[in-house]
Design an enzyme around this catalytic site. Structure first.
Site, PDB file in Angstrom:
ATOM      1  N   ARG A  93       0.629   2.135 -10.218  1.00 19.39           N
ATOM      2  CA  ARG A  93       0.677   3.420 -10.924  1.00 19.39           C
ATOM      3  C   ARG A  93       0.041   3.311 -12.313  1.00 19.39           C
ATOM      4  NH1 ARG A  93       6.758   5.819  -9.620  1.00 19.39           N
ATOM      5  NH2 ARG A  93       6.798   5.308  -7.406  1.00 19.39           N
ATOM      6  N   GLU A 117       0.859  12.972  -3.218  1.00 15.99           N
ATOM      7  CA  GLU A 117       1.740  13.631  -4.191  1.00 15.99           C
ATOM      8  C   GLU A 117       1.186  13.413  -5.598  1.00 15.99           C
ATOM      9  OE1 GLU A 117       5.603  11.865  -4.987  1.00 15.99           O
ATOM     10  OE2 GLU A 117       6.521  13.822  -5.268  1.00 15.99           O
TER      11      GLU A 117
HETATM   12  C1  LIG Z   1      10.627  10.230  -8.623  1.00 16.00           C
HETATM   13  C2  LIG Z   1      11.083   9.212  -7.654  1.00 16.00           C
HETATM   14  C3  LIG Z   1      12.389   8.555  -8.022  1.00 16.00           C
HETATM   15  C4  LIG Z   1      13.089   8.115  -6.772  1.00 16.00           C
HETATM   16  O1  LIG Z   1      12.273   7.242  -6.016  1.00 16.00           O
HETATM   17  C5  LIG Z   1      13.113   6.272  -5.439  1.00 16.00           C
HETATM   18  N1  LIG Z   1      12.294   5.095  -5.177  1.00 16.00           N
HETATM   19  C6  LIG Z   1      11.427   4.535  -6.030  1.00 16.00           C
HETATM   20  N2  LIG Z   1      10.854   3.466  -5.445  1.00 16.00           N
HETATM   21  C7  LIG Z   1      11.384   3.355  -4.188  1.00 16.00           C
HETATM   22  C8  LIG Z   1      11.192   2.479  -3.099  1.00 16.00           C
HETATM   23  N3  LIG Z   1      10.334   1.449  -3.203  1.00 16.00           N
HETATM   24  N4  LIG Z   1      11.909   2.678  -1.969  1.00 16.00           N
HETATM   25  C9  LIG Z   1      12.764   3.718  -1.893  1.00 16.00           C
HETATM   26  N5  LIG Z   1      13.003   4.597  -2.883  1.00 16.00           N
HETATM   27  C10 LIG Z   1      12.302   4.406  -4.015  1.00 16.00           C
HETATM   28  C11 LIG Z   1      14.190   6.051  -6.477  1.00 16.00           C
HETATM   29  O2  LIG Z   1      15.323   5.552  -5.896  1.00 16.00           O
HETATM   30  C12 LIG Z   1      14.385   7.431  -7.007  1.00 16.00           C
HETATM   31  O3  LIG Z   1      15.360   8.061  -6.207  1.00 16.00           O
END
Ligand SMILES: CCC[C@H]1O[C@@H](n2cnc3c(N)ncnc32)[C@H](O)[C@@H]1O
Length: 483
Positions: A100, A171
């Site tokens: 990112r 996205e």
């Molecule tokens: C805006 C996004 C935030 C959300 O994005 C989830 N999130 C981030 N990285 C991963 C990942 N590698 N696997 C599963 N969920 C993921 C976080 O928990 C939070 O809810």
């Protein structure tokens, strides 16, 4: 290149593209025609736009998790598990934080360390480093449409790679992947960079390939008033449409009060359609995405399922096309594949129980829809005004002047004056509007609702309410009552 909300010419686009594809060795693998031929072979049931369109026609809400790990084979195992065991309707690949920030060298180290450790040492899937070869291997291993979910201010190379790999949705946006995600990246640059990403989707669309674009709705995911996230969603939808994007999913992060959340989705659809039509984009396929609660979660997994189910119920009653799923590990970190699958199953159980049901219209719901649309109109009218009619220029100036202001955002280009707090029913209201150009009536209305809460709680309307509300859900309640 001068910033303006105008479709890029081929000359502009291909000049920038040379630089983009040279940012990392995997960029060199990409050939537009070869990628288009590959995309044309994507079966209908694996095309993101078509699956969303079908869901909208059937009036159902699809469930999509977030998920991403460092190595290709482990990522395939994860996505396959979420597809087969979790029952996901759409698949992500959540991209890691180094990618990112375009720090591909660190990704390389992370991949090597993960291979050595036998587990993921990156917090997502490093799509640029794995390149088209790795991303196609993932796409060919699953049986659902695939989308890149990330938080990348400069996503140009990532976008090229994921679409060339058959992933038919991306996205993000020039505001929504900058202001909530970066500290000192200029809005002018990220709006330009995301015009590039949208143009990639537009060119594929002109070649007869349907690509879905999903601006990131929740922004900071912390008490973001619906008018703020709807304004950004509509702006990014219009900017994408100008670059030739036809299939757009606009999103919103759950705030927690049912009437307000349903109103936010209904207002978003109605107002986005009004703006697309007003600016001559008459062939946009618009869908919506509802993000389950994006703020602090309870650590207790049973309580977390309560939050997940409430978000699922609201998404269904709002008639959102898609809901983004949280997991019982939200409070602790990256979920295991089992926890992720449990989040999806709880979500789908709730969606299925509510299939066909919608929150009926009421005078409260009607009033909330009208309020959100009026607030959003105040903002968007001003954005166009300060931009002398140009939405891209207007957006940059609107942030400079605090006309657009996103609560709790890290970006130094965001005024950060706005302060939200919940009213006595838990709806998010505005305690301090900073320089957002609301009418006096709107400001007075918010103030009166907050004062009603103050009277109920026996305290003044003050910053402490904001603090209490930020921690409330994690503590098991919606409104942060004084302890
Ligand atoms: C805006 C996004 C935030 C959300 O994005 C989830 N999130 C981030 N990285 C991963 C990942 N590698 N696997 C599963 N969920 C993921 C976080 O928990 C939070 O809810």
């Amino acid at each position: 290149m001068e910033l303006k909300n105008k479709k890029w010419s081929d000359e502009q686009f291909y000049k920038v593209r040379e630089e983009v594809l040279n940012q990392w060795p995997t960029g060199k693998e990409i050939d537009f025609q070869e990628a288009a031929d590959y995309l044309k072979k994507v079966p209908e049931h694996k095309n993101f736009s078509l699956k969303l369109k079908k869901a909208k026609e059937e009036g159902i809400t699809l469930a999509q998790p977030r998920a991403g790990v460092a190595l290709v084979d482990a990522h395939i195992e994860l996505l396959t598990y979420l597809q087969d065991e979790g029952g996901a309707d759409l698949l992500p690949s959540t991209i890691d934080s180094y990618t990112r920030q375009n720090r591909y060298n660190e990704c390389e180290v992370g991949i090597k360390e993960s291979e050595k450790a036998g587990r993921s040492l990156l917090n997502g899937f490093p799509g640029v480093n794995h390149g088209v070869k790795g991303c196609r291997k993932v796409f060919e291993a699953v049986n659902l449409p695939l989308q890149a979910r990330h938080g990348t201010p400069d996503a140009r190379l990532l976008t090229e790679i994921i679409h060339a790999s058959g992933w038919t949705s991306n996205e993000g946006g020039g505001i929504s992947y900058n202001i909530p995600y970066a500290k000192s990246v200029s809005l002018e640059k990220t709006i330009l960079d995301w015009q590039y990403c949208d143009r990639v989707a537009g060119i594929y669309e002109e070649m007869g390939i349907k690509i879905n674009r999903e601006p990131f709705g929740p922004l900071t995911g912390t008490l973001v008033p619906p008018c703020i996230s709807n304004s950004v969603a509509i702006i990014e939808g219009l900017l994408a449409a100008e670059q030739g994007v036809k299939n757009i999913t606009l999103g919103y992060g759950q705030c927690g009060n049912l009437i307000q959340d349903v109103a936010a989705i209904r207002a978003l659809v109605e107002q986005a359609e009004e703006y697309f039509k007003a600016y001559g984009y008459n062939d946009i396929e618009l869908t919506t995405v509802f993000h389950q609660w994006m703020g602090g979660f309870p650590a207790d997994e049973s309580k977390a399922f309560g939050v997940i189910s409430w978000g699922s119920a609201t998404a269904a009653l709002a008639g959102a096309t898609k809901v983004i799923v949280k997991t019982p590990h939200e409070a602790v970190g990256i979920p295991t594949k089992e926890a992720n699958a449990m989040g999806i199953k709880a979500t789908k159980q709730t969606l299925n129980l509510l299939r066909g049901q919608r929150l009926p219209m009421s005078k409260e719901l009607e009033a909330e829809i009208a309020l959100i649309k009026a607030e959003t109109k105040c903002i968007l009218d001003k954005v166009f005004e300060v931009g002398n009619g140009d939405l891209a220029v207007g957006t940059v100036k609107a942030f400079e002047q605090g006309i657009l202001d996103i609560p709790f955002a890290p970006s130094k280009f965001n005024a950060g004056v706005i302060l939200p707090a919940r009213d006595n029913n838990g709806a998010v209201r505005i305690l301090n509007a900073g320089n957002i150009p609301f009418t006096k009536d709107i400001l007075d209305f918010h103030r009166s609702l907050l004062e009603e809460r103050g009277r109920y709680e026996g305290r003044d309307v003050a910053f402490q309410m904001v603090v209490d509300d930020i921690f409330a859900v994690g503590k098991g309640v919606l409104v942060g009552r004084p302890e």
